[in-house]
Scaffold this motif. Structure first.
Motif, mmCIF file in Angstrom:
data_model
loop_
_atom_site.group_PDB
_atom_site.id
_atom_site.type_symbol
_atom_site.label_atom_id
_atom_site.label_comp_id
_atom_site.label_asym_id
_atom_site.label_seq_id
_atom_site.Cartn_x
_atom_site.Cartn_y
_atom_site.Cartn_z
ATOM 1 N N GLY A 195 11.615 16.740 -1.934
ATOM 2 C CA GLY A 195 11.172 16.478 -3.293
ATOM 3 C C GLY A 195 10.305 15.235 -3.358
ATOM 4 O O GLY A 195 10.098 14.542 -2.350
ATOM 5 N N PRO A 196 9.789 14.920 -4.532
ATOM 6 C CA PRO A 196 8.988 13.711 -4.711
ATOM 7 C C PRO A 196 9.776 12.463 -4.342
ATOM 8 O O PRO A 196 10.975 12.364 -4.591
ATOM 9 N N SER A 197 9.086 11.512 -3.745
ATOM 10 C CA SER A 197 9.725 10.283 -3.287
ATOM 11 C C SER A 197 10.155 9.418 -4.471
ATOM 12 O O SER A 197 9.476 9.343 -5.492
ATOM 13 N N GLY A 198 11.297 8.747 -4.279
ATOM 14 C CA GLY A 198 11.769 7.817 -5.284
ATOM 15 C C GLY A 198 11.425 6.379 -4.955
ATOM 16 O O GLY A 198 11.857 5.455 -5.641
ATOM 17 N N GLY A 199 10.657 6.163 -3.885
ATOM 18 C CA GLY A 199 10.263 4.805 -3.521
ATOM 19 C C GLY A 199 10.658 4.440 -2.107
ATOM 20 O O GLY A 199 10.858 5.301 -1.255
ATOM 21 N N GLU A 200 10.769 3.152 -1.858
ATOM 22 C CA GLU A 200 11.016 2.635 -0.519
ATOM 23 C C GLU A 200 12.366 3.092 0.024
ATOM 24 O O GLU A 200 13.323 3.300 -0.725
#
Length: 219
Positions: A195-200
């Protein structure tokens, strides 16, 4: 860098540096954006890239089952022993592999049509190939080895598109097969949350050094 201040040949002569960058920076992340869904077009593109993986005689013995319904994802979390990041990802792909080379008739016809074999040789090679996977052990190895190559392509494609994708082998294989109505001649290989990344993500854990894992001539 070498003593002369130049990159070693293995680095400086890379023809596709972006590919090297992708495989070295890919992570099995757990930080997904739970508010953004993976669209169908991107899902199809990732699977298309996965299917460019090499396989024995180009038999392509892989299948991809995408699950994105919220209620079914909750069921899948239980099958995956409570791995909640599946819900945050919003999509899970169960990758399966054929235990029987059931694509052989079509694929070896394509070999003959492409003038890679004459008809007689193609038939002989097909029969030998099919016979080589008759045992349960050989059939399962065939599924696992080939489908796993497709999984790595899928992970790299997801990373190239800025997505997060995490492969999981910790799940109830029999329950997963039943969950998606997988045919008897196909076995679950890897479950991927994507899925789309949530960040670092946290810093990468250490990798074993080349000097430790590379053996030349003998183990």
């Amino acid at each position: 860098m070498s003593e002369a201040g130049q990159q070693p040949k293995s680095e400086s002569d890379v023809e596709f540096p972006a590919a090297i960058e992708a495989l070295r920076t890919r992570r099995s992340g757990h930080n997904f954006d739970p508010d953004t869904d993976l669209d169908t077009e991107t899902l199809e593109a990732v699977v298309r890239d996965a299917a460019f993986a090499p396989s024995s005689y180009n038999l392509q013995p892989w299948e991809f089952v995408a699950i994105s319904d919220d209620e079914r994802l909750e069921e899948l979390v239980d099958i995956a022993y409570g791995q909640e990041h599946i819900l945050d990802a919003g999509t899970a792909i169960l990758v399966g592999g054929h235990t029987d080379p059931k694509t052989a008739d079509r694929v070896f016809e394509e070999w003959v049509e492409a003038d890679r074999f004459d008809a007689e040789t193609g038939e002989q090679v097909k029969e030998q190939t099919v016979a080589g996977y008759e045992s349960e052990r050989a059939g399962r190895d065939y599924a696992m080895r080939n489908a796993s190559l497709a999984v790595q392509n899928l992970l790299l494609s997801a990373h190239a598109r800025g997505l997060t994708a995490t492969p999981m082998s910790g799940f109830d294989y029999e329950a997963a097969a039943e969950f998606v109505d997988m045919p008897e001649d196909t076995v679950p290989v890897v479950l991927v949350a994507i899925g789309p990344s949530g960040g670092e993500e946290p810093e990468r854990l250490p990798r074993r050094d080349v000097d430790e894992v590379l053996h030349e001539e003998t183990f």
